[in-house]
Design a protein around this motif. Sequence first.
Motif, PDB file in Angstrom:
ATOM      1  N   TRP A   1      15.787  24.511 -11.431  1.00 41.58           N
ATOM      2  CA  TRP A   1      16.140  24.664 -10.015  1.00 41.58           C
ATOM      3  C   TRP A   1      16.956  23.445  -9.630  1.00 41.58           C
ATOM      4  O   TRP A   1      16.438  22.351  -9.557  1.00 41.58           O
ATOM      5  CB  TRP A   1      14.882  24.721  -9.143  1.00 41.58           C
TER       6      TRP A   1
ATOM      7  N   TYR B   1      19.224  21.457  -6.825  1.00 38.57           N
ATOM      8  CA  TYR B   1      19.362  21.350  -5.383  1.00 38.57           C
ATOM      9  C   TYR B   1      20.536  20.435  -5.062  1.00 38.57           C
ATOM     10  O   TYR B   1      20.728  19.427  -5.703  1.00 38.57           O
ATOM     11  CB  TYR B   1      18.117  20.742  -4.742  1.00 38.57           C
TER      12      TYR B   1
ATOM     13  N   PHE C   1      19.846  17.077  -6.800  1.00 41.28           N
ATOM     14  CA  PHE C   1      18.614  16.980  -7.564  1.00 41.28           C
ATOM     15  C   PHE C   1      18.170  18.359  -7.999  1.00 41.28           C
ATOM     16  O   PHE C   1      18.667  19.372  -7.525  1.00 41.28           O
ATOM     17  CB  PHE C   1      17.512  16.268  -6.759  1.00 41.28           C
ATOM     18  N   TYR C   2      17.244  18.414  -8.945  1.00 37.35           N
ATOM     19  CA  TYR C   2      16.836  19.699  -9.494  1.00 37.35           C
ATOM     20  C   TYR C   2      15.360  19.683  -9.864  1.00 37.35           C
ATOM     21  O   TYR C   2      14.734  18.627 -10.008  1.00 37.35           O
ATOM     22  CB  TYR C   2      17.675  20.070 -10.731  1.00 37.35           C
ATOM     23  N   LEU C   3      14.821  20.876 -10.003  1.00 35.83           N
ATOM     24  CA  LEU C   3      13.455  21.060 -10.489  1.00 35.83           C
ATOM     25  C   LEU C   3      13.515  21.935 -11.723  1.00 35.83           C
ATOM     26  O   LEU C   3      14.035  23.041 -11.685  1.00 35.83           O
ATOM     27  CB  LEU C   3      12.591  21.720  -9.419  1.00 35.83           C
TER      28      LEU C   3
ATOM     29  N   LYS D   1      11.332  23.756 -14.789  1.00 34.11           N
ATOM     30  CA  LYS D   1       9.999  24.184 -15.196  1.00 34.11           C
ATOM     31  C   LYS D   1      10.008  24.549 -16.674  1.00 34.11           C
ATOM     32  O   LYS D   1      10.758  25.415 -17.105  1.00 34.11           O
ATOM     33  CB  LYS D   1       9.557  25.387 -14.365  1.00 34.11           C
TER      34      LYS D   1
ATOM     35  N   GLU E   1       6.516  20.822 -14.524  1.00 38.52           N
ATOM     36  CA  GLU E   1       7.711  20.849 -13.694  1.00 38.52           C
ATOM     37  C   GLU E   1       8.379  19.484 -13.736  1.00 38.52           C
ATOM     38  O   GLU E   1       7.713  18.457 -13.589  1.00 38.52           O
ATOM     39  CB  GLU E   1       7.363  21.220 -12.254  1.00 38.52           C
TER      40      GLU E   1
ATOM     41  N   LEU F   1      11.088  17.133 -11.957  1.00 39.91           N
ATOM     42  CA  LEU F   1      11.896  16.863 -10.773  1.00 39.91           C
ATOM     43  C   LEU F   1      12.898  15.778 -11.120  1.00 39.91           C
ATOM     44  O   LEU F   1      12.518  14.701 -11.590  1.00 39.91           O
ATOM     45  CB  LEU F   1      11.018  16.412  -9.614  1.00 39.91           C
TER      46      LEU F   1
ATOM     47  N   ASN G   1      17.079  13.902 -10.536  1.00 36.86           N
ATOM     48  CA  ASN G   1      18.229  13.591  -9.687  1.00 36.86           C
ATOM     49  C   ASN G   1      19.507  13.705 -10.495  1.00 36.86           C
ATOM     50  O   ASN G   1      19.541  13.361 -11.673  1.00 36.86           O
ATOM     51  CB  ASN G   1      18.104  12.171  -9.136  1.00 36.86           C
TER      52      ASN G   1
ATOM     53  N   ASP H   1      15.101  12.864 -14.886  1.00 33.74           N
ATOM     54  CA  ASP H   1      13.996  13.635 -14.333  1.00 33.74           C
ATOM     55  C   ASP H   1      12.662  13.144 -14.877  1.00 33.74           C
ATOM     56  O   ASP H   1      12.603  12.414 -15.855  1.00 33.74           O
ATOM     57  CB  ASP H   1      14.178  15.135 -14.591  1.00 33.74           C
TER      58      ASP H   1
ATOM     59  N   SER I   1       5.875  16.540 -13.448  1.00 34.15           N
ATOM     60  CA  SER I   1       4.671  16.509 -12.635  1.00 34.15           C
ATOM     61  C   SER I   1       3.617  17.393 -13.283  1.00 34.15           C
ATOM     62  O   SER I   1       3.911  18.146 -14.197  1.00 34.15           O
ATOM     63  CB  SER I   1       4.976  17.011 -11.217  1.00 34.15           C
TER      64      SER I   1
ATOM     65  N   GLU J   1      17.204  21.980   0.774  1.00 32.50           N
ATOM     66  CA  GLU J   1      16.583  20.846   0.086  1.00 32.50           C
ATOM     67  C   GLU J   1      15.105  20.728   0.406  1.00 32.50           C
ATOM     68  O   GLU J   1      14.285  20.444  -0.460  1.00 32.50           O
ATOM     69  CB  GLU J   1      17.266  19.540   0.488  1.00 32.50           C
TER      70      GLU J   1
END
Length: 239
Positions: free
Chosen positions: A7, A9, A47-49, A51, A56, A58, A60, A81, A84, A158
């Motif tokens: 993901w 962003y 930024f992105y997520l 999985k 996950e 996270l 930048n 990244d 988490s 965001e």
Amino acid sequence: MKQLNIWFYAGVLSLIWCSAASATTYVDPNGQTTLNLSEKGNNRSSFYLTKVGNREFLGNIKVTRSEGAAGSYYYSGTFKDSASGPGKKIVCSGDITIVTRQVGRSSQLGAEVTWKVKAGENCSSVGKTVKVNLVEALPRANASGDYTSSNANTWLTETAGSGTWPLWRITSRDGKLNCRQTPNGAIKQVYSANKDKIFGELRGTNAIKIEKGQPWLLTTNGCYVRANSQYIQPISLPQ
């Protein structure tokens, strides 16, 4: 390398139109990967997520270079990244490139995203390259021609996840469209197809309200238009 569900962003987006005008959202066909890319102005931070399994990541993105070419645009920079969830700390970093262009002969835009993992802490992807092909997440009306939150909330914000697509054009046969104080209420103003575009309200995740089974889109002018393909259709971003 395991397939990544990523993901992306756009960086430092606020939920107001001035940010929406400079960013668009791209997705893969199955909706697992989403990219909201800032394509205008000086803001190039993203930024992105990601999985992977039950973890996950996270991260930048810092875009350090961008340039246009025939029918496409090229962005390059770096990413970092961290994971988490349960388990040991994982950090990955490296280089990223994004190329946007039209998909085939259609007017739909696509984004080819590639990142090379170069370093990290407990990062099993070091030395590997991942590439994902995406298409712009333009809403598609349902069989009745309606745009609802389930098919029109495709623009990634965001801070609050997916919001209603921000930019629409008028498709009424007479070129006019009433914008009402409340869904199906008194007319507040009239949009004209030859001079107006419709901006969806982004100060929240859902600008669409259902009234007696019909969806209505809240605009930035504080009034509602009928959310149906007979009257409005989404416009490709950015403009």
